[in-house]
Design a protein around this motif. Structure first.
Motif, PDB file in Angstrom:
ATOM      1  N   ALA A 104      45.675  41.660  58.080  1.00 22.90           N
ATOM      2  CA  ALA A 104      44.350  41.756  57.459  1.00 22.90           C
ATOM      3  C   ALA A 104      43.292  41.018  58.268  1.00 22.90           C
ATOM      4  CB  ALA A 104      44.399  41.216  56.039  1.00 22.90           C
ATOM      5  N   LYS A 105      43.720  40.021  59.021  1.00 24.65           N
ATOM      6  CA  LYS A 105      42.822  39.199  59.832  1.00 24.65           C
ATOM      7  C   LYS A 105      43.692  38.398  60.779  1.00 24.65           C
ATOM      8  CE  LYS A 105      42.948  35.549  56.440  1.00 24.65           C
ATOM      9  NZ  LYS A 105      42.234  34.639  55.597  1.00 24.65           N
ATOM     10  N   GLY A 106      43.081  37.610  61.620  1.00 29.79           N
ATOM     11  CA  GLY A 106      43.876  36.752  62.474  1.00 29.79           C
ATOM     12  C   GLY A 106      43.184  36.373  63.756  1.00 29.79           C
ATOM     13  N   SER A 107      43.895  35.598  64.537  1.00 28.77           N
ATOM     14  CA  SER A 107      43.336  35.145  65.812  1.00 28.77           C
ATOM     15  C   SER A 107      43.445  36.256  66.836  1.00 28.77           C
ATOM     16  CB  SER A 107      44.091  33.911  66.304  1.00 28.77           C
ATOM     17  OG  SER A 107      45.351  34.300  66.812  1.00 28.77           O
ATOM     18  N   ASP A 108      42.802  36.037  67.978  1.00 30.11           N
ATOM     19  CA  ASP A 108      42.878  37.019  69.061  1.00 30.11           C
ATOM     20  C   ASP A 108      44.180  36.901  69.843  1.00 30.11           C
ATOM     21  OD1 ASP A 108      42.519  35.023  71.251  1.00 30.11           O
ATOM     22  OD2 ASP A 108      40.479  34.894  70.475  1.00 30.11           O
ATOM     23  N   ALA A 109      44.924  35.806  69.664  1.00 36.91           N
ATOM     24  CA  ALA A 109      46.200  35.565  70.349  1.00 36.91           C
ATOM     25  C   ALA A 109      46.080  35.754  71.861  1.00 36.91           C
ATOM     26  CB  ALA A 109      47.299  36.465  69.768  1.00 36.91           C
ATOM     27  N   GLY A 110      44.915  35.429  72.402  1.00 32.84           N
ATOM     28  CA  GLY A 110      44.708  35.536  73.850  1.00 32.84           C
ATOM     29  C   GLY A 110      44.344  36.923  74.336  1.00 32.84           C
ATOM     30  N   HIS A 111      44.201  37.889  73.434  1.00 33.58           N
ATOM     31  CA  HIS A 111      43.879  39.266  73.815  1.00 33.58           C
ATOM     32  C   HIS A 111      42.369  39.388  74.017  1.00 33.58           C
ATOM     33  CE1 HIS A 111      43.494  43.602  73.693  1.00 33.58           C
ATOM     34  NE2 HIS A 111      44.814  43.689  73.832  1.00 33.58           N
ATOM     35  N   ASN A 112      41.954  39.777  75.214  1.00 28.98           N
ATOM     36  CA  ASN A 112      40.527  39.825  75.538  1.00 28.98           C
ATOM     37  C   ASN A 112      39.746  40.856  74.731  1.00 28.98           C
ATOM     38  OD1 ASN A 112      40.616  37.714  77.381  1.00 28.98           O
ATOM     39  ND2 ASN A 112      41.179  39.071  79.063  1.00 28.98           N
ATOM     40  N   GLY A 113      40.371  41.963  74.370  1.00 28.68           N
ATOM     41  CA  GLY A 113      39.690  42.946  73.529  1.00 28.68           C
ATOM     42  C   GLY A 113      39.393  42.379  72.151  1.00 28.68           C
ATOM     43  N   LEU A 114      40.376  41.700  71.563  1.00 33.23           N
ATOM     44  CA  LEU A 114      40.171  41.085  70.248  1.00 33.23           C
ATOM     45  C   LEU A 114      39.169  39.934  70.326  1.00 33.23           C
ATOM     46  CD1 LEU A 114      43.794  41.076  68.765  1.00 33.23           C
ATOM     47  CD2 LEU A 114      41.935  42.708  68.340  1.00 33.23           C
ATOM     48  N   LYS A 115      39.190  39.174  71.433  1.00 36.93           N
ATOM     49  CA  LYS A 115      38.193  38.106  71.624  1.00 36.93           C
ATOM     50  C   LYS A 115      36.785  38.687  71.610  1.00 36.93           C
ATOM     51  CE  LYS A 115      40.836  34.898  74.459  1.00 36.93           C
ATOM     52  NZ  LYS A 115      41.012  34.330  75.795  1.00 36.93           N
ATOM     53  N   SER A 116      36.606  39.788  72.327  1.00 32.64           N
ATOM     54  CA  SER A 116      35.301  40.428  72.406  1.00 32.64           C
ATOM     55  C   SER A 116      34.835  40.915  71.038  1.00 32.64           C
ATOM     56  CB  SER A 116      35.365  41.598  73.402  1.00 32.64           C
ATOM     57  OG  SER A 116      34.152  42.309  73.417  1.00 32.64           O
ATOM     58  N   ALA A 118      35.830  39.788  68.006  1.00 38.64           N
ATOM     59  CA  ALA A 118      35.548  38.628  67.151  1.00 38.64           C
ATOM     60  C   ALA A 118      34.193  38.010  67.508  1.00 38.64           C
ATOM     61  CB  ALA A 118      36.666  37.596  67.276  1.00 38.64           C
ATOM     62  N   ARG A 119      33.904  37.948  68.789  1.00 36.64           N
ATOM     63  CA  ARG A 119      32.619  37.394  69.238  1.00 36.64           C
ATOM     64  C   ARG A 119      31.466  38.287  68.762  1.00 36.64           C
ATOM     65  NH1 ARG A 119      34.357  36.384  73.953  1.00 36.64           N
ATOM     66  NH2 ARG A 119      33.790  38.355  74.918  1.00 36.64           N
ATOM     67  N   ALA A 120      31.605  39.601  68.922  1.00 34.89           N
ATOM     68  CA  ALA A 120      30.536  40.532  68.545  1.00 34.89           C
ATOM     69  C   ALA A 120      30.332  40.598  67.036  1.00 34.89           C
ATOM     70  CB  ALA A 120      30.835  41.923  69.098  1.00 34.89           C
ATOM     71  N   LEU A 121      31.418  40.483  66.272  1.00 36.32           N
ATOM     72  CA  LEU A 121      31.323  40.550  64.811  1.00 36.32           C
ATOM     73  C   LEU A 121      31.103  39.178  64.180  1.00 36.32           C
ATOM     74  CD1 LEU A 121      34.255  43.039  64.030  1.00 36.32           C
ATOM     75  CD2 LEU A 121      31.803  43.554  64.203  1.00 36.32           C
ATOM     76  N   ALA A 122      31.215  38.122  64.995  1.00 36.07           N
ATOM     77  CA  ALA A 122      31.125  36.741  64.510  1.00 36.07           C
ATOM     78  C   ALA A 122      32.160  36.488  63.415  1.00 36.07           C
ATOM     79  CB  ALA A 122      29.714  36.409  64.030  1.00 36.07           C
ATOM     80  N   SER A 123      33.333  37.118  63.581  1.00 37.72           N
ATOM     81  CA  SER A 123      34.396  36.974  62.583  1.00 37.72           C
ATOM     82  C   SER A 123      35.702  37.502  63.145  1.00 37.72           C
ATOM     83  CB  SER A 123      34.044  37.778  61.328  1.00 37.72           C
ATOM     84  OG  SER A 123      35.101  37.750  60.404  1.00 37.72           O
ATOM     85  N   ASP A 124      36.799  36.897  62.702  1.00 38.45           N
ATOM     86  CA  ASP A 124      38.111  37.468  63.012  1.00 38.45           C
ATOM     87  C   ASP A 124      38.753  38.002  61.726  1.00 38.45           C
ATOM     88  OD1 ASP A 124      38.850  35.150  61.718  1.00 38.45           O
ATOM     89  OD2 ASP A 124      39.974  34.311  63.387  1.00 38.45           O
TER      90      ASP A 124
END
Length: 185
Positions: A104-116, A118-124
């Motif tokens: 349902a949610k979570g960290s990016d676990a080092g994945h650059n796509g998920l980092k991007s 989370a940064r763009a949505l200001a949320s994980d």
């Protein structure tokens, strides 16, 4: 209700069947099943279909993996879809090949796509489907591994793997994150 499926990957023929593009492979497979055709849109290729009275959109960002968030932000805003009604499909080296986990949610676990994203949505706090690609690479070999092609055994199992992922996506579209997590995780 509107839903958004986001397949992560890199554009270009050189990346087409790499492990890092498993998000693209999953949504391509689903689009064929649903007879949905991708068209080039702003920052993504986009397709759509109707399922159980839900308008389901599928995007494949054309911004490359490390800038996926820009595309996701644009389409979430443009389509007026809450991020909780989106599902991002992403490769995961921490899961064995053939393993799929819905979160349902979570960290990016080092994945650059998920980092991007989370940064763009200001949320994980957005759902993601983690698709295991395995971790059979030497120390320092992550980049070559994820940008490499699947091995012959993996290719033989790919259709059943994509079927399973598609089944999970359709369950999510029909019943939501928690029910689908309980059914498949």
């Amino acid at each position: 209700m509107k839903l958004l499926l986001v397949g992560l990957g890199n554009i270009g023929l050189e990346y087409a069947y790499t492990r890092h593009n498993v998000g693209f492979l999953v949504v391509d497979y689903l689009a064929v099943q649903q007879k949905a055709r991708f068209q080039l849109g702003r920052l993504a290729s986009i397709a759509s279909f109707i399922f159980h009275q839900h308008q389901v959109y599928i995007i494949k960002p054309t911004t490359y993996m490390n800038d996926s968030g820009r595309s996701v932000r644009y389409w979430v805003d443009y389509l007026k879809i809450p991020i909780e009604q989106s599902l991002t499909i992403v490769d995961d080296v921490t899961l064995p090949f053939g393993t799929i986990r819905l979160r349902a949610k979570g960290s990016d676990a080092g994945h650059n796509g998920l980092k991007s994203i989370a940064r763009a949505l200001a949320s994980d706090h957005y759902p993601r489907l983690r698709v295991g690609i395995g971790s059979d690479f030497p120390k320092g070999g992550l980049s070559n591994f994820v940008l490499g092609n699947f091995n012959p055994e993996e290719l033989k199992a790919m259709d059943s793997y994509l079927d399973k992922a598609g089944e999970i996506l359709m369950a999510w579209c029909n019943r939501g994150t928690l029910h689908t997590m309980n059914q498949f995780n």
